[in-house]
Structure formats: structure tokens, C-alpha cells
Design a protein around this motif. Structure first.
Motif, short mmCIF file in Angstrom:
data_model
loop_
_atom_site.label_atom_id
_atom_site.label_comp_id
_atom_site.label_asym_id
_atom_site.label_seq_id
_atom_site.Cartn_x
_atom_site.Cartn_y
_atom_site.Cartn_z
N PHE A 89 0.84 -1.17 0.00
CA PHE A 89 0.00 0.00 0.00
C PHE A 89 0.89 1.23 0.00
N VAL A 90 0.29 2.39 -0.27
CA VAL A 90 1.04 3.64 -0.27
C VAL A 90 0.74 4.45 0.98
N ARG A 91 -0.53 4.44 1.41
CA ARG A 91 -0.92 5.21 2.60
C ARG A 91 -1.70 4.32 3.55
N ARG A 92 -1.55 4.63 4.86
CA ARG A 92 -2.26 3.85 5.89
C ARG A 92 -2.81 4.81 6.92
N PHE A 93 -4.06 4.56 7.32
CA PHE A 93 -4.72 5.36 8.34
C PHE A 93 -5.40 4.41 9.32
N VAL A 94 -5.42 4.78 10.57
CA VAL A 94 -6.24 4.09 11.56
C VAL A 94 -7.27 5.11 12.02
N ALA A 95 -8.54 4.73 11.94
CA ALA A 95 -9.63 5.59 12.38
C ALA A 95 -10.42 4.85 13.44
N VAL A 96 -10.78 5.53 14.51
CA VAL A 96 -11.59 4.93 15.57
C VAL A 96 -12.78 5.84 15.87
N ARG A 97 -13.89 5.22 16.22
CA ARG A 97 -15.10 5.96 16.55
C ARG A 97 -15.02 6.40 18.01
N ARG A 98 -15.11 7.70 18.25
CA ARG A 98 -15.11 8.23 19.60
C ARG A 98 -16.50 8.06 20.21
N PRO A 99 -16.62 8.18 21.54
CA PRO A 99 -17.93 8.03 22.19
C PRO A 99 -18.99 9.00 21.65
N ASP A 100 -18.56 10.18 21.18
CA ASP A 100 -19.53 11.14 20.64
C ASP A 100 -19.92 10.84 19.19
N GLY A 101 -19.37 9.74 18.62
CA GLY A 101 -19.72 9.33 17.27
C GLY A 101 -18.76 9.83 16.20
N ALA A 102 -17.94 10.81 16.52
CA ALA A 102 -16.99 11.34 15.54
C ALA A 102 -15.84 10.35 15.35
N LEU A 103 -15.18 10.43 14.20
CA LEU A 103 -14.01 9.61 13.94
C LEU A 103 -12.75 10.35 14.34
N ALA A 104 -11.85 9.65 15.00
CA ALA A 104 -10.52 10.16 15.34
C ALA A 104 -9.50 9.36 14.55
N PHE A 105 -8.37 9.96 14.23
CA PHE A 105 -7.33 9.32 13.45
C PHE A 105 -6.04 9.29 14.25
N PRO A 106 -5.88 8.26 15.10
CA PRO A 106 -4.68 8.21 15.95
C PRO A 106 -3.40 7.89 15.19
N SER A 107 -3.52 7.41 13.95
CA SER A 107 -2.32 7.06 13.20
C SER A 107 -2.56 7.29 11.71
N ALA A 108 -1.57 7.88 11.06
CA ALA A 108 -1.61 8.09 9.62
C ALA A 108 -0.18 8.05 9.10
N ARG A 109 0.00 7.42 7.96
CA ARG A 109 1.36 7.31 7.42
C ARG A 109 1.30 7.24 5.91
N SER A 110 2.20 7.94 5.27
CA SER A 110 2.35 7.88 3.83
C SER A 110 3.71 7.27 3.52
N PHE A 111 3.72 6.35 2.58
CA PHE A 111 4.96 5.73 2.16
C PHE A 111 5.34 6.22 0.76
N SER A 112 4.93 7.45 0.46
CA SER A 112 5.30 8.08 -0.79
C SER A 112 5.96 9.41 -0.47
N ASP A 113 6.36 10.12 -1.49
CA ASP A 113 7.00 11.41 -1.30
C ASP A 113 6.01 12.52 -0.99
N VAL A 114 4.73 12.23 -1.10
CA VAL A 114 3.69 13.22 -0.84
C VAL A 114 3.41 13.27 0.65
N GLU A 115 3.48 14.48 1.24
CA GLU A 115 3.18 14.64 2.66
C GLU A 115 1.68 14.51 2.90
N LEU A 116 1.35 13.90 4.00
CA LEU A 116 -0.05 13.83 4.39
C LEU A 116 -0.44 15.11 5.08
N GLY A 117 -1.62 15.58 4.75
CA GLY A 117 -2.17 16.69 5.49
C GLY A 117 -2.94 16.13 6.67
#
Length: 125
Positions: A11-39
Motif C-alpha cells: 500500500f502507499v498510505r495507511r490510516f487508523v480511524a476509531v469511533r469516539r464516544p460522541d460518534g466522531a471519527l478520530a485518526f490516531p495514526s496516519a502514514r504515507s509511504f510516498s514522497d507526498v506529505e499527508l495533510g
């Protein structure tokens, strides 16, 4: 871009998303294995694909080419990110998905074959 290969997982990019108690998604981990920076991770994934995967319970969601898939092709995030191959694996506790591991390869379609899906599933199990 550089691709991440761990055994059969590619893969090129990886994200972990978890549902918070209020229903919103949080992203505790994100990684790009390309030269493009993740925002901000929230801006780097398709919410439509994420939400569909979260509703899928324990089943992974595989999209061979999001830009050509009728379910996703019209979504602004899919167009903006030029998404192609996406594999979303649920993180499950007590039969409910509380989060996902989101892998993508924006430059190639259909990169997640049976062996790669199984390797990814073993990784999140």
C-alpha cells in the motif's frame, strides 16, 4: 512512490480511524509511504468509504478502483484524492466495529488481491 511491503501487504498510505464516544471519527495514526506529505488525515480519506466500511460490521471493504466504482466515483473526496485501490479492515470488539485500518494505493487499481487481503486481515486480527 515508494510502496510499503510487509510480506504480502502492499500500500502507499495507511490510516487508523476509531469511533469516539460522541460518534466522531478520530485518526490516531496516519502514514504515507510516498514522497507526498499527508495533510490532516480527515482530509486524506473518503468519508463515504470509511462510513460504509464501519457499517459493514466485521467484513472488510475492498474497492478495486474508487474512481470508477459507481458507489464512490461521484464523491468529491474520491475525485480530489484520485483514489484507486482501497482496502478498509474493521477493528472489531464484541461484534461491533469501533474503528478501521484504511489502506490505499492511489496510483494503481486492484492492488489488493486475495493474498494481500488475507495478510492485511491477519495484521488487524
Amino acid at each position: 512512490p515508494r510502496e510499503q511491503e510487509r510480506g504480502e501487504l502492499q500500500f502507499v498510505r495507511r490510516f487508523v480511524a476509531v469511533r469516539r464516544p460522541d460518534g466522531a471519527l478520530a485518526f490516531p495514526s496516519a502514514r504515507s509511504f510516498s514522497d507526498v506529505e499527508l495533510g490532516s488525515p480527515e482530509a486524506e480519506v473518503s468519508r463515504t468509504i470509511l462510513e460504509l466500511a464501519m457499517r459493514g460490521g466485521e467484513r472488510p471493504l475492498q474497492v478495486d478502483d474508487a474512481s470508477a466504482d459507481a458507489r464512490f466515483a461521484g464523491q468529491p473526496s474520491v475525485q480530489r484524492l484520485a483514489l484507486r485501490a482501497v482496502l478498509v479492515l474493521p477493528l472489531v470488539h464484541a461484534g461491533r466495529a469501533f474503528g478501521v485500518v484504511y489502506l490505499d494505493h492511489p496510483e494503481e487499481g486492484a492492488t489488493f488481491d486475495h493474498r494481500r487481503r488475507e495478510a492485511a486481515a491477519a495484521f488487524v486480527a
